[in-house]
Design a protein around this motif. Sequence first.
Motif, PDB file in Angstrom:
ATOM      1  N   GLY A  55       0.918  -1.344   0.092  1.00 18.00           N
ATOM      2  CA  GLY A  55      -0.073  -0.142   0.096  1.00 18.00           C
ATOM      3  C   GLY A  55       0.894   1.156   0.272  1.00 18.00           C
ATOM      4  N   ILE A  56       2.204   1.248  -0.154  1.00 13.36           N
ATOM      5  CA  ILE A  56       3.214   2.345  -0.329  1.00 13.36           C
ATOM      6  C   ILE A  56       3.159   3.032  -1.515  1.00 13.36           C
ATOM      7  CG2 ILE A  56       5.318   3.310   0.193  1.00 13.36           C
ATOM      8  CD1 ILE A  56       5.562   0.824   2.385  1.00 13.36           C
ATOM      9  N   THR A  57       2.912   4.152  -1.688  1.00  9.66           N
ATOM     10  CA  THR A  57       2.896   4.782  -3.098  1.00  9.66           C
ATOM     11  C   THR A  57       3.903   5.700  -3.339  1.00  9.66           C
ATOM     12  OG1 THR A  57       0.294   4.716  -3.076  1.00  9.66           O
ATOM     13  CG2 THR A  57       1.418   6.059  -4.754  1.00  9.66           C
ATOM     14  N   ARG A  58       4.631   5.824  -4.506  1.00 11.30           N
ATOM     15  CA  ARG A  58       5.944   6.595  -4.966  1.00 11.30           C
ATOM     16  C   ARG A  58       5.485   7.090  -6.190  1.00 11.30           C
ATOM     17  NH1 ARG A  58       6.379   6.608  -0.271  1.00 11.30           N
ATOM     18  NH2 ARG A  58       8.123   5.830   0.960  1.00 11.30           N
ATOM     19  N   LYS A  59       6.062   8.311  -6.444  1.00 10.17           N
ATOM     20  CA  LYS A  59       6.063   8.963  -7.786  1.00 10.17           C
ATOM     21  C   LYS A  59       7.088   8.312  -8.776  1.00 10.17           C
ATOM     22  CE  LYS A  59       2.617  12.065  -7.632  1.00 10.17           C
ATOM     23  NZ  LYS A  59       1.259  11.829  -8.138  1.00 10.17           N
ATOM     24  N   ARG A  60       6.713   8.089 -10.074  1.00 11.51           N
ATOM     25  CA  ARG A  60       7.750   7.841 -11.026  1.00 11.51           C
ATOM     26  C   ARG A  60       8.580   9.131 -11.383  1.00 11.51           C
ATOM     27  NH1 ARG A  60       6.322   7.426 -17.175  1.00 11.51           N
ATOM     28  NH2 ARG A  60       8.108   6.426 -18.235  1.00 11.51           N
ATOM     29  N   ALA A  70      13.571   3.541   1.620  1.00 13.57           N
ATOM     30  CA  ALA A  70      13.390   3.300   3.035  1.00 13.57           C
ATOM     31  C   ALA A  70      12.301   2.892   3.572  1.00 13.57           C
ATOM     32  CB  ALA A  70      13.699   4.753   3.844  1.00 13.57           C
ATOM     33  N   ALA A  71      10.919   3.115   2.782  1.00 16.10           N
ATOM     34  CA  ALA A  71       9.877   2.472   3.154  1.00 16.10           C
ATOM     35  C   ALA A  71       9.830   0.898   3.089  1.00 16.10           C
ATOM     36  CB  ALA A  71       8.583   2.906   2.102  1.00 16.10           C
ATOM     37  N   CYS A  72      10.658   0.296   2.569  1.00 16.37           N
ATOM     38  CA  CYS A  72      10.733  -1.095   2.390  1.00 16.37           C
ATOM     39  C   CYS A  72      11.330  -1.532   3.685  1.00 16.37           C
ATOM     40  CB  CYS A  72      11.617  -1.637   1.359  1.00 16.37           C
ATOM     41  SG  CYS A  72      11.119  -1.224  -0.338  1.00 16.37           S
ATOM     42  N   ARG A  73      12.139  -1.119   4.409  1.00 16.29           N
ATOM     43  CA  ARG A  73      12.973  -1.447   5.769  1.00 16.29           C
ATOM     44  C   ARG A  73      11.936  -2.052   6.564  1.00 16.29           C
ATOM     45  NH1 ARG A  73      15.878   4.152   6.545  1.00 16.29           N
ATOM     46  NH2 ARG A  73      17.556   3.624   4.967  1.00 16.29           N
ATOM     47  N   PRO A  76       6.339  -5.707   6.058  1.00 13.30           N
ATOM     48  CA  PRO A  76       6.232  -7.076   6.159  1.00 13.30           C
ATOM     49  C   PRO A  76       6.311  -8.100   5.395  1.00 13.30           C
ATOM     50  CG  PRO A  76       4.147  -6.230   6.662  1.00 13.30           C
ATOM     51  CD  PRO A  76       5.118  -4.957   6.584  1.00 13.30           C
ATOM     52  N   LEU A  77       6.063  -7.253   3.927  1.00 14.78           N
ATOM     53  CA  LEU A  77       5.969  -8.169   2.711  1.00 14.78           C
ATOM     54  C   LEU A  77       7.481  -8.214   2.004  1.00 14.78           C
ATOM     55  CD1 LEU A  77       2.592  -7.087   1.508  1.00 14.78           C
ATOM     56  CD2 LEU A  77       3.174  -9.028   2.507  1.00 14.78           C
ATOM     57  N   ARG A  78       8.397  -7.353   2.669  1.00 11.03           N
ATOM     58  CA  ARG A  78       9.851  -7.345   2.006  1.00 11.03           C
ATOM     59  C   ARG A  78      10.100  -8.762   1.608  1.00 11.03           C
ATOM     60  NH1 ARG A  78      14.093  -3.426   2.929  1.00 11.03           N
ATOM     61  NH2 ARG A  78      16.217  -4.351   2.231  1.00 11.03           N
ATOM     62  N   GLN A  79      10.163  -9.842   1.999  1.00 14.26           N
ATOM     63  CA  GLN A  79      10.886 -10.997   2.045  1.00 14.26           C
ATOM     64  C   GLN A  79      10.210 -11.365   0.578  1.00 14.26           C
ATOM     65  OE1 GLN A  79      13.431 -11.975   3.506  1.00 14.26           O
ATOM     66  NE2 GLN A  79      12.948 -10.479   5.087  1.00 14.26           N
ATOM     67  N   THR A  83      15.477  -8.237  -2.255  1.00 14.81           N
ATOM     68  CA  THR A  83      16.422  -8.714  -1.483  1.00 14.81           C
ATOM     69  C   THR A  83      17.716  -7.425  -1.286  1.00 14.81           C
ATOM     70  OG1 THR A  83      17.676  -9.505  -3.217  1.00 14.81           O
ATOM     71  CG2 THR A  83      16.433 -10.949  -2.044  1.00 14.81           C
ATOM     72  N   SER A  84      17.224  -6.326  -1.785  1.00 13.65           N
ATOM     73  CA  SER A  84      18.137  -5.220  -1.928  1.00 13.65           C
ATOM     74  C   SER A  84      18.057  -4.505  -0.534  1.00 13.65           C
ATOM     75  CB  SER A  84      17.620  -4.271  -2.965  1.00 13.65           C
ATOM     76  OG  SER A  84      18.298  -2.978  -2.924  1.00 13.65           O
ATOM     77  N   ALA A  85      19.350  -4.208   0.171  1.00 10.65           N
ATOM     78  CA  ALA A  85      19.470  -3.376   1.336  1.00 10.65           C
ATOM     79  C   ALA A  85      18.810  -2.006   1.167  1.00 10.65           C
ATOM     80  CB  ALA A  85      20.880  -3.219   1.605  1.00 10.65           C
TER      81      ALA A  85
END
Length: 175
Positions: A55-60, A70-73, A76-79, A83-85
């Motif tokens: 549900g996180i939205t980012r502009k192109r 940073a929103a991926c840190r 819960p669905l990151r796995q 795999t990028s840090a």
Amino acid sequence: MLGDSAYATGDMLHTLDGKKWLPLLKPWPLRPTVEGGFTLDDFRYDADALTCPAGITRKRSAKGTVTFGAACRGCPLRQRCTTSASGRTVLIGEHHQLQREHRKRAADDGFQAHYRQHRPMVERSIAWLTRGARRVPYRGVEKNNNWLHHRVAALNLRRLLAMGLTMIDGAWALA
């Protein structure tokens, strides 16, 4: 227009859409960045913005990249996503929406049946044309052009004879 996935580029789909032609092209397969994870179609695309499955939205950006960073840190669905840090980065092509719509249309049973009906003959015809002749046999464009036209005519005649072309009352007919 009928073809394999090599013809399903964004530019080709844009050209066919401009001519109002229906593309019967196998879409490019989407590969998730993580095995069994999310593909590009799992992200929602709305007017130059991309929303991830969390549900996180980012502009192109102007260059077509969408960076979740940073929103991926703490996601819960990151796995299943990356795999990028530094978080997930997605590249959106110029004709992304056309390709997305084409993948959706290609998943339809009617499209699949039509594609399966016609594709084998197209592929077989190309194989017949190139069998034993992967390279042109002559020097010069004119001689090779004549050779190609004669080869195609011979293959067409062979196909028509296999389909039952016969002479009936002085006229050719398919039985």
